[in-house]
Scaffold this motif. Structure first.
Motif, PDB file in Angstrom:
ATOM      1  N   ASP A 223       0.838  -1.209   0.000  1.00  0.00           N
ATOM      2  CA  ASP A 223       0.000   0.000   0.000  1.00  0.00           C
ATOM      3  C   ASP A 223       0.871   1.255   0.000  1.00  0.00           C
ATOM      4  O   ASP A 223       0.642   2.187   0.781  1.00  0.00           O
ATOM      5  CB  ASP A 223      -0.923   0.026   1.238  1.00  0.00           C
TER       6      ASP A 223
ATOM      7  N   GLU B 251       7.434 -17.537  14.409  1.00  0.00           N
ATOM      8  CA  GLU B 251       7.096 -17.528  15.850  1.00  0.00           C
ATOM      9  C   GLU B 251       6.728 -18.941  16.348  1.00  0.00           C
ATOM     10  O   GLU B 251       5.646 -19.148  16.906  1.00  0.00           O
ATOM     11  CB  GLU B 251       5.909 -16.582  16.110  1.00  0.00           C
TER      12      GLU B 251
ATOM     13  N   ARG C 152      10.709  -6.382  16.685  1.00  0.00           N
ATOM     14  CA  ARG C 152       9.487  -6.082  17.437  1.00  0.00           C
ATOM     15  C   ARG C 152       8.247  -6.413  16.610  1.00  0.00           C
ATOM     16  O   ARG C 152       8.321  -6.556  15.391  1.00  0.00           O
ATOM     17  CB  ARG C 152       9.497  -4.605  17.830  1.00  0.00           C
ATOM     18  N   ASN C 153       7.114  -6.496  17.288  1.00  0.00           N
ATOM     19  CA  ASN C 153       5.849  -6.753  16.594  1.00  0.00           C
ATOM     20  C   ASN C 153       5.655  -5.734  15.486  1.00  0.00           C
ATOM     21  O   ASN C 153       5.904  -4.545  15.684  1.00  0.00           O
ATOM     22  CB  ASN C 153       4.664  -6.635  17.565  1.00  0.00           C
ATOM     23  N   GLY C 154       5.252  -6.227  14.319  1.00  0.00           N
ATOM     24  CA  GLY C 154       4.923  -5.331  13.218  1.00  0.00           C
ATOM     25  C   GLY C 154       6.111  -4.817  12.426  1.00  0.00           C
ATOM     26  O   GLY C 154       5.964  -4.008  11.512  1.00  0.00           O
TER      27      GLY C 154
ATOM     28  N   THR D 208       7.075 -11.425   9.252  1.00  0.00           N
ATOM     29  CA  THR D 208       6.209 -12.273   8.428  1.00  0.00           C
ATOM     30  C   THR D 208       6.259 -11.817   6.974  1.00  0.00           C
ATOM     31  O   THR D 208       6.257 -12.648   6.056  1.00  0.00           O
ATOM     32  CB  THR D 208       4.759 -12.212   8.969  1.00  0.00           C
ATOM     33  N   THR D 209       6.327 -10.517   6.761  1.00  0.00           N
ATOM     34  CA  THR D 209       6.414 -10.003   5.388  1.00  0.00           C
ATOM     35  C   THR D 209       7.684 -10.505   4.713  1.00  0.00           C
ATOM     36  O   THR D 209       7.664 -10.884   3.533  1.00  0.00           O
ATOM     37  CB  THR D 209       6.367  -8.458   5.389  1.00  0.00           C
TER      38      THR D 209
ATOM     39  N   TYR E 141       4.276 -13.014  -1.404  1.00  0.00           N
ATOM     40  CA  TYR E 141       4.272 -11.615  -1.838  1.00  0.00           C
ATOM     41  C   TYR E 141       5.357 -11.471  -2.907  1.00  0.00           C
ATOM     42  O   TYR E 141       6.441 -12.049  -2.757  1.00  0.00           O
ATOM     43  CB  TYR E 141       4.650 -10.674  -0.698  1.00  0.00           C
TER      44      TYR E 141
ATOM     45  N   ILE F 176       7.982  -1.592   3.767  1.00  0.00           N
ATOM     46  CA  ILE F 176       7.999  -2.565   4.873  1.00  0.00           C
ATOM     47  C   ILE F 176       9.414  -3.140   5.011  1.00  0.00           C
ATOM     48  O   ILE F 176       9.931  -3.237   6.116  1.00  0.00           O
ATOM     49  CB  ILE F 176       6.984  -3.719   4.641  1.00  0.00           C
TER      50      ILE F 176
ATOM     51  N   GLN G  83      -0.711 -17.427   9.610  1.00  0.00           N
ATOM     52  CA  GLN G  83      -1.939 -16.623   9.668  1.00  0.00           C
ATOM     53  C   GLN G  83      -2.883 -16.908   8.502  1.00  0.00           C
ATOM     54  O   GLN G  83      -4.081 -16.692   8.601  1.00  0.00           O
ATOM     55  CB  GLN G  83      -1.584 -15.135   9.680  1.00  0.00           C
ATOM     56  N   ARG G  84      -2.315 -17.364   7.390  1.00  0.00           N
ATOM     57  CA  ARG G  84      -3.161 -17.608   6.209  1.00  0.00           C
ATOM     58  C   ARG G  84      -2.830 -18.963   5.625  1.00  0.00           C
ATOM     59  O   ARG G  84      -1.893 -19.090   4.840  1.00  0.00           O
ATOM     60  CB  ARG G  84      -2.858 -16.567   5.125  1.00  0.00           C
TER      61      ARG G  84
ATOM     62  N   GLY H 156       8.031  -6.500  10.358  1.00  0.00           N
ATOM     63  CA  GLY H 156       8.104  -7.025   8.992  1.00  0.00           C
ATOM     64  C   GLY H 156       8.642  -8.442   8.869  1.00  0.00           C
ATOM     65  O   GLY H 156       8.991  -8.880   7.770  1.00  0.00           O
TER      66      GLY H 156
HETATM   67  N1  LIG Z   1      -1.324  -7.636   3.300  1.00  0.00           N
HETATM   68  C1  LIG Z   1      -1.025  -6.535   3.982  1.00  0.00           C
HETATM   69  N2  LIG Z   1      -1.741  -5.411   3.816  1.00  0.00           N
HETATM   70  C2  LIG Z   1      -1.431  -4.285   4.487  1.00  0.00           C
HETATM   71  N3  LIG Z   1      -0.417  -4.192   5.361  1.00  0.00           N
HETATM   72  C3  LIG Z   1       0.331  -5.280   5.570  1.00  0.00           C
HETATM   73  C4  LIG Z   1       0.072  -6.526   4.899  1.00  0.00           C
HETATM   74  N4  LIG Z   1       0.999  -7.425   5.306  1.00  0.00           N
HETATM   75  C5  LIG Z   1       1.786  -6.788   6.210  1.00  0.00           C
HETATM   76  N5  LIG Z   1       1.388  -5.508   6.363  1.00  0.00           N
HETATM   77  C6  LIG Z   1       2.002  -4.499   7.237  1.00  0.00           C
HETATM   78  O1  LIG Z   1       3.399  -4.689   7.242  1.00  0.00           O
HETATM   79  C7  LIG Z   1       3.941  -4.438   8.530  1.00  0.00           C
HETATM   80  C8  LIG Z   1       4.757  -5.612   8.950  1.00  0.00           C
HETATM   81  O2  LIG Z   1       3.870  -6.686   9.275  1.00  0.00           O
HETATM   82  P1  LIG Z   1       4.409  -8.141   9.616  1.00  0.00           P
HETATM   83  O3  LIG Z   1       3.234  -9.009   9.878  1.00  0.00           O
HETATM   84  O4  LIG Z   1       5.354  -8.551   8.554  1.00  0.00           O
HETATM   85  O5  LIG Z   1       5.227  -7.874  10.968  1.00  0.00           O
HETATM   86  P2  LIG Z   1       5.819  -8.923  12.005  1.00  0.00           P
HETATM   87  O6  LIG Z   1       7.202  -8.452  12.343  1.00  0.00           O
HETATM   88  O7  LIG Z   1       5.697 -10.312  11.505  1.00  0.00           O
HETATM   89  O8  LIG Z   1       4.870  -8.709  13.253  1.00  0.00           O
HETATM   90  P3  LIG Z   1       4.456  -9.690  14.459  1.00  0.00           P
HETATM   91  O9  LIG Z   1       5.697  -9.949  15.274  1.00  0.00           O
HETATM   92  O10 LIG Z   1       3.457  -8.885  15.204  1.00  0.00           O
HETATM   93  O11 LIG Z   1       3.888 -10.931  13.846  1.00  0.00           O
HETATM   94  C9  LIG Z   1       2.763  -4.131   9.453  1.00  0.00           C
HETATM   95  O12 LIG Z   1       2.659  -2.741   9.596  1.00  0.00           O
HETATM   96  C10 LIG Z   1       1.579  -4.695   8.692  1.00  0.00           C
HETATM   97  O13 LIG Z   1       0.416  -3.965   8.980  1.00  0.00           O
END
Ligand SMILES: Nc1ncnc2c1ncn2[C@@H]1O[C@H](COP(=O)(O)OP(=O)(O)OP(=O)(O)O)[C@@H](O)[C@H]1O
Length: 297
Positions: A13, A153, A36-38, A42-43, A52, A17, A82-83, A40
């Motif tokens: 978007d 995780e 930390r949470n969020g 998982t991305t 992706y 990331i 998650q999916r 990236g």
């Molecule tokens: N499909 C998507 N659409 C919109 N935003 C996304 C999408 N996938 C990831 N994000 C955004 O990318 C950022 C990283 O998310 P991600 O899930 O990769 O973090 P994370 O480090 O795995 O977090 P956690 O430890 O909480 O699992 C977040 O701000 C999330 O909102």
């Protein structure tokens, strides 16, 4: 033979990331991805697994680029926690799908492993506990006979018994078959004693990539107590303060040499006890501000 992640970038978007993520994942290693949470994590996994599309960069898997040879991703196993399609299915239906997807999938091995964990293939995935679901995912990964396994995780919310079962499976696979794991966590303590290498993701980038084996070969951590409040020069010059408990200083020496050892002995500390070096210590001293730390003593 390795996976090289080269300059991987991902925007979602129009929001950045991941930026230029580069690291090497060697066979037979357990690599921890911390952040930390969020941040990236998982991305990054989804981008590595091609769930992706990367905006930039590539993976080179045992010499083959995923850009030219997408099929080389067969060597990489990743379940998106998650999916996925597991929810309303019985374990045996999930197993059948994976057996079709992976050439070397060993169904009889998996049946034996599941029986050892008292998991029935007739069970519905969504009726398993969180720990049983993670165990099932790991056993599925092992039965796929893929050399590189990503676990997102894997210890989150699990009790110590299940965690130890999962760790035992991982360590055995590494030792016996040279399988490699890339595991994420937002908690450094969870990875202690398990990882050979730790990656730290912060502000879209990998800000640290530490080989813990070589760090531990040269580094030492001590608890030190000195007769007066004055901190000896050798400690200030070569050490980094981790913690203070009353008069006890916990000090990290990144490059502990015989010369430092002699100088330290000459200060005649009241106590000098070697401590095990944790991943948390390494991060604290590597990413901390050395001046600020000593300034507070
Ligand atoms: N499909 C998507 N659409 C919109 N935003 C996304 C999408 N996938 C990831 N994000 C955004 O990318 C950022 C990283 O998310 P991600 O899930 O990769 O973090 P994370 O480090 O795995 O977090 P956690 O430890 O909480 O699992 C977040 O701000 C999330 O909102």
């Amino acid at each position: 033979m390795s996976i090289q992640v080269k300059a991987l970038s991902k925007r979602i978007d129009n929001r950045e990331i991941l930026r230029g993520i580069t690291f090497t994942w060697q066979p037979g290693r357990i690599v921890g991805l911390v952040g930390r949470n969020g941040v990236g994590k998982t991305t990054l996994f989804r981008t590595m697994a091609d769930h992706y599309l990367a905006d930039e960069g590539e993976l080179v898997i045992e010499g083959q680029s995923t850009l030219q040879q997408p099929y080389c991703r067969q060597k990489l196993f990743y379940i998106d926690t998650q999916r996925h399609f597991f929810g309303g299915r019985r374990l045996r239906q999930i197993i059948t799908t994976y057996a079709l997807a992976y050439d070397d999938f060993d169904q009889s091995q998996l049946t034996a492993l599941l029986a050892a964990e008292h998991l029935s293939t007739k069970s519905y995935y969504q009726r398993l506990s969180k720990g049983q679901q993670m165990l099932f995912q790991i056993l599925l990964a092992l039965a796929s006979h893929v050399p590189y396994i990503i676990l997102d995780e894997p210890f989150d919310g699990l009790d110590i018994i299940v965690r130890e079962r999962i760790v035992a499976y991982m360590v055995e696979e590494v030792a016996e078959h040279g399988v490699s794991f890339l595991i994420s966590s937002h908690n450094l303590d969870e990875l202690d004693g398990l990882c050979d290498q730790v990656l730290f993701l912060q502000h879209h980038e990998l800000v640290a990539d530490y080989d813990l084996e070589s760090l531990r070969a040269t580094a030492r951590k001590f608890q030190l107590v000195f007769a007066d409040k004055h901190i000896p020069a050798v400690v200030k010059e070569h050490g980094q303060l981790i913690k203070v408990y009353g008069r006890v200083l916990e000090v990290y020496f990144a490059d502990y040499t015989p010369t430092i050892e002699t100088a330290l002995q000459q200060t005649q500390p009241l106590m000098m006890a070697v401590q095990p070096l944790t991943i948390t210590d390494v991060f604290r001293v590597k990413l901390g501000d050395r001046q600020a730390v000593w300034g507070g003593v």
